[in-house]
Design an enzyme around this catalytic site. Structure first.
Site, PDB file in Angstrom:
ATOM      1  N   GLY A 294       0.791  -1.223   0.000  1.00  0.00           N
ATOM      2  CA  GLY A 294       0.000   0.000   0.000  1.00  0.00           C
ATOM      3  C   GLY A 294       0.819   1.267   0.000  1.00  0.00           C
ATOM      4  O   GLY A 294       1.902   1.346  -0.603  1.00  0.00           O
ATOM      5  N   CYS A 295       0.312   2.267   0.728  1.00  0.00           N
ATOM      6  CA  CYS A 295       0.833   3.629   0.615  1.00  0.00           C
ATOM      7  C   CYS A 295       2.270   3.798   1.112  1.00  0.00           C
ATOM      8  O   CYS A 295       2.933   4.761   0.737  1.00  0.00           O
ATOM      9  CB  CYS A 295      -0.083   4.596   1.368  1.00  0.00           C
ATOM     10  SG  CYS A 295      -1.725   4.782   0.628  1.00  0.00           S
ATOM     11  N   TYR A 296       2.755   2.897   1.960  1.00  0.00           N
ATOM     12  CA  TYR A 296       4.122   3.063   2.479  1.00  0.00           C
ATOM     13  C   TYR A 296       5.155   2.260   1.707  1.00  0.00           C
ATOM     14  O   TYR A 296       6.344   2.265   2.044  1.00  0.00           O
ATOM     15  CB  TYR A 296       4.181   2.691   3.973  1.00  0.00           C
ATOM     16  CG  TYR A 296       3.911   1.248   4.297  1.00  0.00           C
ATOM     17  CD1 TYR A 296       4.900   0.280   4.186  1.00  0.00           C
ATOM     18  CD2 TYR A 296       2.658   0.841   4.750  1.00  0.00           C
ATOM     19  CE1 TYR A 296       4.657  -1.049   4.500  1.00  0.00           C
ATOM     20  CE2 TYR A 296       2.399  -0.485   5.071  1.00  0.00           C
ATOM     21  CZ  TYR A 296       3.396  -1.427   4.948  1.00  0.00           C
ATOM     22  OH  TYR A 296       3.148  -2.735   5.261  1.00  0.00           O
ATOM     23  N   ALA A 297       4.751   1.550   0.660  1.00  0.00           N
ATOM     24  CA  ALA A 297       5.640   0.591  -0.003  1.00  0.00           C
ATOM     25  C   ALA A 297       6.929   1.210  -0.538  1.00  0.00           C
ATOM     26  O   ALA A 297       7.957   0.529  -0.629  1.00  0.00           O
ATOM     27  CB  ALA A 297       4.895  -0.110  -1.136  1.00  0.00           C
TER      28      ALA A 297
ATOM     29  N   PHE B 250       2.546   5.739   5.621  1.00  0.00           N
ATOM     30  CA  PHE B 250       1.712   4.926   6.493  1.00  0.00           C
ATOM     31  C   PHE B 250       0.824   4.020   5.655  1.00  0.00           C
ATOM     32  O   PHE B 250       0.452   4.353   4.536  1.00  0.00           O
ATOM     33  CB  PHE B 250       0.836   5.836   7.363  1.00  0.00           C
ATOM     34  CG  PHE B 250       1.515   7.121   7.737  1.00  0.00           C
ATOM     35  CD1 PHE B 250       2.488   7.138   8.728  1.00  0.00           C
ATOM     36  CD2 PHE B 250       1.228   8.298   7.075  1.00  0.00           C
ATOM     37  CE1 PHE B 250       3.140   8.306   9.066  1.00  0.00           C
ATOM     38  CE2 PHE B 250       1.874   9.477   7.394  1.00  0.00           C
ATOM     39  CZ  PHE B 250       2.837   9.491   8.397  1.00  0.00           C
TER      40      PHE B 250
END
Length: 354
Positions: free
Chosen positions: A138-141, A336
């Site tokens: 997701g967004c922190y990858a 995050f």
């Protein structure tokens, strides 16, 4: 030996004004009080323009099967990723054949052979290039992606390339979800983008940002607060209203621990690349770290201009910071995602000296 970010490349699908997306598509999905709530969410999302490989103003994918969405992902993601990688290589002064490790982060599409194989082939990377695919983080990858590629560069003394490519527009959910506030928030925030980063051994990079540390903390007691579920009709986002509170409980401790290991404090950071998951996320980070408005101006600017593009978004903020007339000396990246997980990366300006 340190790994240095020596080149970046951005590729974006066509952009549309948030108001146009609302008026031209989403306004028709809601009625009565629900329509007023949805409109307020769209207006207060912090997003002013957004880009989509598959725009709902042109094609309504809401009732497409997951199979159809995945086939379209391959069609759209390959040229977008190719453009981002080509621009990153050009700015770094390297060729595709120089790359020792090619890592790809994407949670919005899956296929085999995937982007890592097809782009390596199309761009002319060596048959011996090592590949890594990071999915469903997701967004922190982007930050564990930076960790893996920088570790490779440090250990092997060879360049690595990271690509984050997301097509969230393919996962528009059907009208049956129109009363789900979490889906309204997701539809108001998410967008498409691809960003590539070249990392080079410090002794081979004329200038850039050295990766000093990548660290994380995961609160598994809140694992259900952010989800990305595979359904028969695409991938469905779950986004609890409690996410900002969880971040508030952990972000200061994680940041202080990382900085302390380098003899630094928050005041020593002059560049903040915070993933703009939404306005409330940025407000919580600003409050917990005691930052002024200028510190998060780049993050809020990216949210406004591009929306939340999942994994590439924090790299868009980094790109905005490095292009400033007076670039920061030290940058702290924060992102995050599911877990709930917080990732932090410390960067420091690096210049090759004789």
């Amino acid at each position: 030996m340190a790994a240095v970010i020596s080149g970046m490349g951005v590729a974006l699908p066509p952009a549309t004004a948030q108001a146009e997306v609302w008026d031209g598509y989403f306004a028709r999905r809601y009625t009565g009080a629900q329509r007023r709530i949805a409109r307020r969410i769209f207006e207060n999302s912090g997003v002013r323009t957004r880009q989509a490989a598959v725009s709902p103003l042109v094609e309504d994918v809401a009732n497409w099967s997951t199979e159809r969405r995945m086939r379209r992902y391959q069609t759209e993601a390959i040229p977008l990723g190719k453009a981002a990688v080509s621009r990153a290589l050009e700015t770094s002064g390297l060729s595709a054949g120089d790359v020792g490790l090619f890592a790809v982060c994407s949670c919005t599409g899956y296929a085999t052979p995937g982007l890592d194989i097809l782009l390596a082939r199309d761009l002319g990377m060596s048959p011996t290039v090592q590949r890594l695919f990071v999915g469903h983080m997701g967004c922190y990858a982007a930050l564990p992606g930076l960790g893996a590629t920088s570790d490779y560069v440090t250990a092997r003394g060879r360049p690595a390339l990271l690509l984050c490519a997301e097509l969230t527009s393919l996962h528009l959910q059907p009208p049956a979800d129109r009363t789900d506030i979490q889906q309204i928030v997701s539809h108001a925030l998410f967008s498409d983008a691809a960003v590539a980063v070249v990392l080079t051994p410090r002794d081979q990079a004329l200038a850039g940002y050295a990766v000093r540390e990548v660290a994380a903390v995961t609160d598994t007691t809140t694992a259900d607060h952010m989800t990305w579920e595979v359904t028969d009709l695409g991938f469905r986002m779950g986004l609890s209203a409690e996410v900002p509170a969880v971040l508030a409980a952990h972000v200061r401790g994680l940041v202080d621990d990382v900085l302390a290991r380098h003899g630094l404090t928050v005041d020593a950071i002059d560049g903040w690349a915070v993933h703009p998951g939404g306005p409330r996320i940025l407000d919580v980070v600003q409050e917990q770290l005691g930052l002024d408005d200028d510190a998060l101006a780049a993050s809020r600017g990216v949210l406004s201009a591009y929306g939340n593009c999942s994994s590439p978004t924090v790299l868009l903020v980094l790109d905005a910071l490095r292009k400033r007339q007076l670039p920061p000396r030290r940058i702290l990246m924060l992102a995050f995602g599911p877990g709930l997980t917080l990732y932090v990366t410390l960067l420091e300006a690096s210049t090759l000296t004789a």
